[in-house]
Design a protein around this motif. Structure first.
Motif, PDB file in Angstrom:
ATOM      1  N   SER A 145      -9.579   9.740  13.310  1.00  0.00           N
ATOM      2  CA  SER A 145     -10.281   9.426  11.913  1.00  0.00           C
ATOM      3  C   SER A 145      -9.199   9.098  11.238  1.00  0.00           C
ATOM      4  N   ILE A 146      -9.144   7.881  10.692  1.00  0.00           N
ATOM      5  CA  ILE A 146      -7.621   7.434   9.752  1.00  0.00           C
ATOM      6  C   ILE A 146      -8.066   6.667   8.842  1.00  0.00           C
ATOM      7  N   ASN A 147      -7.251   6.674   7.653  1.00  0.00           N
ATOM      8  CA  ASN A 147      -7.325   6.114   6.554  1.00  0.00           C
ATOM      9  C   ASN A 147      -5.998   4.943   6.443  1.00  0.00           C
ATOM     10  N   LEU A 148      -6.300   3.749   5.965  1.00  0.00           N
ATOM     11  CA  LEU A 148      -5.033   2.857   6.010  1.00  0.00           C
ATOM     12  C   LEU A 148      -4.605   2.875   4.669  1.00  0.00           C
ATOM     13  N   ARG A 149      -3.514   3.091   4.378  1.00  0.00           N
ATOM     14  CA  ARG A 149      -2.758   3.234   2.888  1.00  0.00           C
ATOM     15  C   ARG A 149      -1.773   1.898   2.751  1.00  0.00           C
ATOM     16  N   GLY A 150      -1.650   1.402   1.577  1.00  0.00           N
ATOM     17  CA  GLY A 150      -0.821   0.359   1.416  1.00  0.00           C
ATOM     18  C   GLY A 150       0.010   0.734  -0.149  1.00  0.00           C
ATOM     19  N   ARG A 151       1.230   0.170  -0.176  1.00  0.00           N
ATOM     20  CA  ARG A 151       1.822   0.282  -1.549  1.00  0.00           C
ATOM     21  C   ARG A 151       2.768  -0.653  -1.673  1.00  0.00           C
ATOM     22  N   GLU A 152       3.108  -0.702  -2.967  1.00  0.00           N
ATOM     23  CA  GLU A 152       4.033  -1.940  -3.555  1.00  0.00           C
ATOM     24  C   GLU A 152       5.521  -1.071  -3.883  1.00  0.00           C
ATOM     25  N   TRP A 153       6.642  -1.789  -3.681  1.00  0.00           N
ATOM     26  CA  TRP A 153       7.969  -1.305  -4.229  1.00  0.00           C
ATOM     27  C   TRP A 153       8.617  -2.576  -4.593  1.00  0.00           C
ATOM     28  N   ILE A 154       9.188  -2.443  -5.829  1.00  0.00           N
ATOM     29  CA  ILE A 154       9.859  -3.344  -6.268  1.00  0.00           C
ATOM     30  C   ILE A 154      11.496  -3.020  -6.173  1.00  0.00           C
ATOM     31  N   ASN A 155      12.071  -3.775  -5.569  1.00  0.00           N
ATOM     32  CA  ASN A 155      13.552  -3.606  -5.124  1.00  0.00           C
ATOM     33  C   ASN A 155      14.453  -3.812  -6.163  1.00  0.00           C
ATOM     34  N   PRO A 156      15.644  -3.539  -6.530  1.00  0.00           N
ATOM     35  CA  PRO A 156      16.550  -3.506  -7.624  1.00  0.00           C
ATOM     36  C   PRO A 156      16.561  -5.199  -8.170  1.00  0.00           C
ATOM     37  N   GLU A 157      16.438  -6.029  -7.158  1.00  0.00           N
ATOM     38  CA  GLU A 157      16.446  -7.522  -7.658  1.00  0.00           C
ATOM     39  C   GLU A 157      15.049  -7.913  -7.919  1.00  0.00           C
ATOM     40  N   GLY A 158      14.072  -7.168  -8.145  1.00  0.00           N
ATOM     41  CA  GLY A 158      12.865  -7.507  -8.678  1.00  0.00           C
ATOM     42  C   GLY A 158      11.789  -7.994  -7.752  1.00  0.00           C
ATOM     43  N   VAL A 159      12.334  -8.042  -6.429  1.00  0.00           N
ATOM     44  CA  VAL A 159      11.421  -8.515  -5.425  1.00  0.00           C
ATOM     45  C   VAL A 159      10.353  -7.565  -5.128  1.00  0.00           C
ATOM     46  N   ALA A 160       9.076  -7.840  -4.909  1.00  0.00           N
ATOM     47  CA  ALA A 160       7.985  -6.946  -4.360  1.00  0.00           C
ATOM     48  C   ALA A 160       7.964  -6.854  -3.000  1.00  0.00           C
ATOM     49  N   LYS A 161       8.058  -5.624  -2.367  1.00  0.00           N
ATOM     50  CA  LYS A 161       7.978  -5.244  -0.909  1.00  0.00           C
ATOM     51  C   LYS A 161       6.756  -4.365  -1.004  1.00  0.00           C
ATOM     52  N   TYR A 162       6.109  -4.753   0.470  1.00  0.00           N
ATOM     53  CA  TYR A 162       4.669  -4.084   0.580  1.00  0.00           C
ATOM     54  C   TYR A 162       5.032  -3.364   1.845  1.00  0.00           C
ATOM     55  N   PHE A 163       4.311  -2.088   1.958  1.00  0.00           N
ATOM     56  CA  PHE A 163       4.432  -1.177   2.917  1.00  0.00           C
ATOM     57  C   PHE A 163       3.058  -0.516   3.522  1.00  0.00           C
ATOM     58  N   ASN A 164       2.911  -0.487   4.728  1.00  0.00           N
ATOM     59  CA  ASN A 164       1.543   0.055   4.866  1.00  0.00           C
ATOM     60  C   ASN A 164       1.728   1.397   5.693  1.00  0.00           C
ATOM     61  N   SER A 165       0.768   2.392   5.859  1.00  0.00           N
ATOM     62  CA  SER A 165       1.070   3.526   6.508  1.00  0.00           C
ATOM     63  C   SER A 165      -0.558   3.880   7.011  1.00  0.00           C
ATOM     64  N   ILE A 166      -0.725   4.525   8.048  1.00  0.00           N
ATOM     65  CA  ILE A 166      -1.905   5.002   8.640  1.00  0.00           C
ATOM     66  C   ILE A 166      -1.890   6.548   8.538  1.00  0.00           C
TER      67      ILE A 166
END
Length: 121
Positions: free
Chosen positions: A62-83
């Protein structure tokens, strides 16, 4: 949400920081036409449930999908997922062993030595 497959790898428990955050990773190979190798994280008190499982074992997690946003030093948003896993069960436990009838059929009228009812309705 659930995912099923065979355990490919179970890593050792990792501890992070002064707070003692714990994480343990498992790799599951899915049972599909094109099998996927999924990295599933178990965190905090859930890491200990992996002690009862072994590489090569068929399981349902049984799992949950998780996602988060990270703003890098240049101000660009990056997105990451985890299970993240929160429960694991051996798949073989749900299947009756060969030669055993499922429990729902054990107490039929035939099992009680009565004549079978062969009427079509």
């Amino acid at each position: 949400m659930q995912v099923s497959g065979k355990i490919k790898l179970i890593n050792e428990t990792q501890t992070f920081g002064a707070s003692g955050f714990r994480k343990r990773e498992l790799v599951l190979t899915t049972d599909e036409q094109y099998p996927q190798m999924l990295l599933i994280e178990f965190v905090q008190d859930k890491v200990d449930i992996l002690d009862n499982y072994q590489v090569g074992q068929d399981v349902t997690i049984s799992i949950n999908l998780r996602g988060r946003e990270w703003i890098n030093p240049e101000g660009v948003a990056k997105y990451f997922n985890s299970i993240t896993g929160w429960r694991i069960e051996a798949s073989a436990a749900a299947v009756p062993q060969q030669g055993q009838a499922p429990k729902s059929f054990e107490t039929t009228s035939i099992a009680q030595n009565e004549e079978p009812d062969d009427l079509p309705f």
